[in-house]
Write a protein that holds these residues in place. Structure first.
Motif, short mmCIF file in Angstrom:
data_model
loop_
_atom_site.label_atom_id
_atom_site.label_comp_id
_atom_site.label_asym_id
_atom_site.label_seq_id
_atom_site.Cartn_x
_atom_site.Cartn_y
_atom_site.Cartn_z
N LEU A 163 12.91 -21.56 7.18
CA LEU A 163 12.75 -20.44 8.10
C LEU A 163 12.34 -19.21 7.29
O LEU A 163 13.19 -18.54 6.69
CB LEU A 163 14.08 -20.18 8.83
CG LEU A 163 14.06 -19.14 9.95
CD1 LEU A 163 13.19 -19.60 11.11
CD2 LEU A 163 15.48 -18.86 10.43
N THR A 164 11.04 -18.91 7.24
CA THR A 164 10.54 -17.87 6.35
C THR A 164 9.65 -16.88 7.08
O THR A 164 8.91 -17.24 8.01
CB THR A 164 9.73 -18.48 5.19
OG1 THR A 164 8.56 -19.12 5.71
CG2 THR A 164 10.57 -19.47 4.40
N LYS A 165 9.71 -15.66 6.62
CA LYS A 165 8.80 -14.63 7.12
C LYS A 165 7.36 -14.94 6.71
O LYS A 165 6.42 -14.68 7.46
CB LYS A 165 9.22 -13.26 6.58
CG LYS A 165 10.57 -12.78 7.09
CD LYS A 165 10.93 -11.43 6.50
CE LYS A 165 12.25 -10.91 7.05
NZ LYS A 165 12.60 -9.58 6.52
N SER A 166 7.19 -15.48 5.50
CA SER A 166 5.84 -15.69 4.98
C SER A 166 5.03 -16.66 5.84
O SER A 166 3.82 -16.45 6.05
CB SER A 166 5.90 -16.20 3.54
OG SER A 166 6.61 -17.42 3.46
N LEU A 224 -0.69 -6.91 2.94
CA LEU A 224 0.22 -6.03 2.21
C LEU A 224 1.62 -6.23 2.78
O LEU A 224 1.78 -6.47 3.98
CB LEU A 224 -0.19 -4.57 2.37
CG LEU A 224 -1.66 -4.23 2.13
CD1 LEU A 224 -1.94 -2.77 2.47
CD2 LEU A 224 -2.05 -4.53 0.68
N ALA A 225 2.64 -6.13 1.93
CA ALA A 225 4.00 -6.39 2.41
C ALA A 225 5.01 -5.54 1.66
O ALA A 225 4.76 -5.06 0.55
CB ALA A 225 4.35 -7.87 2.23
N ALA A 226 6.19 -5.37 2.29
CA ALA A 226 7.30 -4.66 1.65
C ALA A 226 8.61 -5.22 2.16
O ALA A 226 8.70 -5.68 3.29
CB ALA A 226 7.24 -3.15 1.93
N LEU A 249 5.83 -12.50 -2.09
CA LEU A 249 5.04 -13.42 -2.92
C LEU A 249 3.80 -13.92 -2.18
O LEU A 249 2.79 -14.24 -2.81
CB LEU A 249 5.90 -14.60 -3.35
CG LEU A 249 7.01 -14.28 -4.36
CD1 LEU A 249 7.91 -15.50 -4.56
CD2 LEU A 249 6.44 -13.81 -5.69
N ALA A 250 3.87 -13.99 -0.86
CA ALA A 250 2.73 -14.48 -0.08
C ALA A 250 1.66 -13.42 0.13
O ALA A 250 0.53 -13.74 0.50
CB ALA A 250 3.22 -14.99 1.27
N ALA A 251 2.02 -12.14 -0.10
CA ALA A 251 1.07 -11.05 0.13
C ALA A 251 0.14 -10.86 -1.06
O ALA A 251 0.44 -11.27 -2.19
CB ALA A 251 1.85 -9.76 0.41
N ASP A 252 -0.98 -10.22 -0.81
CA ASP A 252 -1.89 -9.87 -1.91
C ASP A 252 -1.31 -8.75 -2.76
O ASP A 252 -1.49 -8.72 -3.98
CB ASP A 252 -3.25 -9.45 -1.34
CG ASP A 252 -3.93 -10.59 -0.61
OD1 ASP A 252 -4.33 -11.56 -1.27
OD2 ASP A 252 -4.03 -10.51 0.63
N ARG A 253 -0.60 -7.83 -2.10
CA ARG A 253 0.11 -6.77 -2.82
C ARG A 253 1.43 -6.52 -2.10
O ARG A 253 1.51 -6.61 -0.87
CB ARG A 253 -0.70 -5.46 -2.86
CG ARG A 253 -1.95 -5.52 -3.68
CD ARG A 253 -2.62 -4.16 -3.76
NE ARG A 253 -1.77 -3.18 -4.42
CZ ARG A 253 -2.03 -1.86 -4.45
NH1 ARG A 253 -3.10 -1.37 -3.83
NH2 ARG A 253 -1.23 -1.04 -5.09
N ALA A 292 7.40 -9.60 -9.52
CA ALA A 292 6.35 -10.60 -9.65
C ALA A 292 5.05 -9.85 -9.94
O ALA A 292 4.99 -8.62 -9.77
CB ALA A 292 6.25 -11.43 -8.37
N PRO A 293 4.01 -10.55 -10.39
CA PRO A 293 2.79 -9.87 -10.84
C PRO A 293 2.16 -8.90 -9.83
O PRO A 293 1.70 -7.84 -10.22
CB PRO A 293 1.84 -11.04 -11.15
CG PRO A 293 2.75 -12.15 -11.54
CD PRO A 293 3.96 -12.00 -10.68
N ALA A 294 2.15 -9.24 -8.55
CA ALA A 294 1.49 -8.36 -7.56
C ALA A 294 2.47 -7.43 -6.86
O ALA A 294 2.12 -6.78 -5.88
CB ALA A 294 0.75 -9.21 -6.53
N ILE A 295 3.70 -7.34 -7.38
CA ILE A 295 4.75 -6.54 -6.74
C ILE A 295 4.97 -5.24 -7.52
O ILE A 295 5.10 -5.26 -8.75
CB ILE A 295 6.08 -7.32 -6.67
CG1 ILE A 295 5.87 -8.69 -6.03
CG2 ILE A 295 7.14 -6.51 -5.93
CD1 ILE A 295 5.25 -8.65 -4.66
N THR A 296 5.04 -4.13 -6.81
CA THR A 296 5.37 -2.84 -7.41
C THR A 296 6.82 -2.50 -7.08
O THR A 296 7.19 -2.43 -5.91
CB THR A 296 4.45 -1.72 -6.88
OG1 THR A 296 3.10 -2.04 -7.20
CG2 THR A 296 4.81 -0.38 -7.51
#
Length: 274
Positions: A189-192, A208-210, A221-225, A241-245
């Motif tokens: 059961l995932t949001k992604s 984009l996600a937050a 993790l599923a978002a581009d940023r 993770a690499p694409a996470i700020t």
């Protein structure tokens, strides 16, 4: 191609009275807009600045509220800006289209849960048996999909949460502690998964996600940023993770910063497309 913005709500974009304490002393607190009232009590807020940013974002991107809340709990919220065409509730268990559940999506989710993890009744019975009434205030089942407890945090034994997480992991479930709530949620059961479906339907090529909690990790993790605030489960564990700020801001000011980042990224994409 549209930009899709999928954001968690509680303690990411909107904040309860208790969560406002994350921000700053009362004397320096920003002006707030109430976005949720329940039983005649104001429950959730964002800053007036964030309200303006969210309105602008609704015009610049496909904004998709993405929450662990049940449909009923989500529908109590009145966000500024254009009404979202899509919303994701119950951690991906329900995909709303113009406020109505997509029955086909929900049936697919139920089938995956039946195939891939222990049943809800087993998990609920374990919570009822193992949680101490001294620190449990409420036992709840959400949408017949997952369970959660409302607890007194100052009395909650840290070891109990760790033991529950191990027990749940062996049955295909995950545990998340958010404020005064302990969630037990099936791993499938995932949001992604729901966000990917919205991206497919809208033709979005940039997502984009937050989010602030363990239940938001798969979404990020599923978002581009992606962006996470300086508070919450993910910040407490140093998750990245690499694409996470990882943002330094906490509380409602983190909500403002996240919306600024969303808007900047969406507008940059639009400018590049032109």
């Amino acid at each position: 191609m549209p930009v899709l913005v999928a954001s968690d709500l509680d303690r990411t974009l909107i904040y309860s009275s208790a969560a406002l304490a994350l921000t700053m002393p009362d004397a320096r607190a920003p002006r707030l807009l109430c976005v949720e009232v329940h039983e005649a009590r104001p429950l959730s807020f964002l800053t007036e600045t964030a309200a303006g940013l969210l309105t602008d974002l609704g015009d610049a991107a496909v904004f998709v509220p993405t929450t662990t809340r049940t449909r009923k709990q989500y529908q109590r919220i009145s966000l500024p800006g254009p009404p979202p065409k899509y919303a994701i509730c119950a951690n991906g268990g329900h995909l709303l289209v113009d406020g109505v559940t997509d029955a086909g999506w929900h049936a697919g989710v139920q089938a995956r849960l039946a195939d891939e993890c222990a049943p809800l009744d087993e998990v609920r019975e374990h919570l009822l048996r193992s949680a101490d009434p001294v620190w449990v205030r409420k036992h709840r089942v959400a949408e017949d999909l997952f369970a959660y407890l409302v607890v007194e945090r100052e009395l909650l034994p840290e070891e109990w949460v760790k033991e529950l997480a191990v027990w749940a992991e062996n049955r295909g479930w995950t545990v998340s502690l958010q404020g005064r709530k302990i969630y037990a949620v099936p791993k499938p059961l995932t949001k992604s998964a729901a966000v990917r479906e919205v991206a497919r339907r809208t033709g979005a090529e940039l997502t984009l996600a937050a989010g602030d909690s363990l239940l938001d990790a798969d979404l990020l993790l599923a978002a581009d940023r992606g962006w996470r605030p300086g508070h919450g489960e993910l910040a407490d564990t140093g998750w990245t993770a690499p694409a996470i700020t990882a943002l330094p801001e906490r509380g409602v000011l983190a909500g403002e910063r996240i919306l600024r980042e969303f808007l900047r990224a969406a507008r940059t994409r639009d400018a590049g497309a032109d």
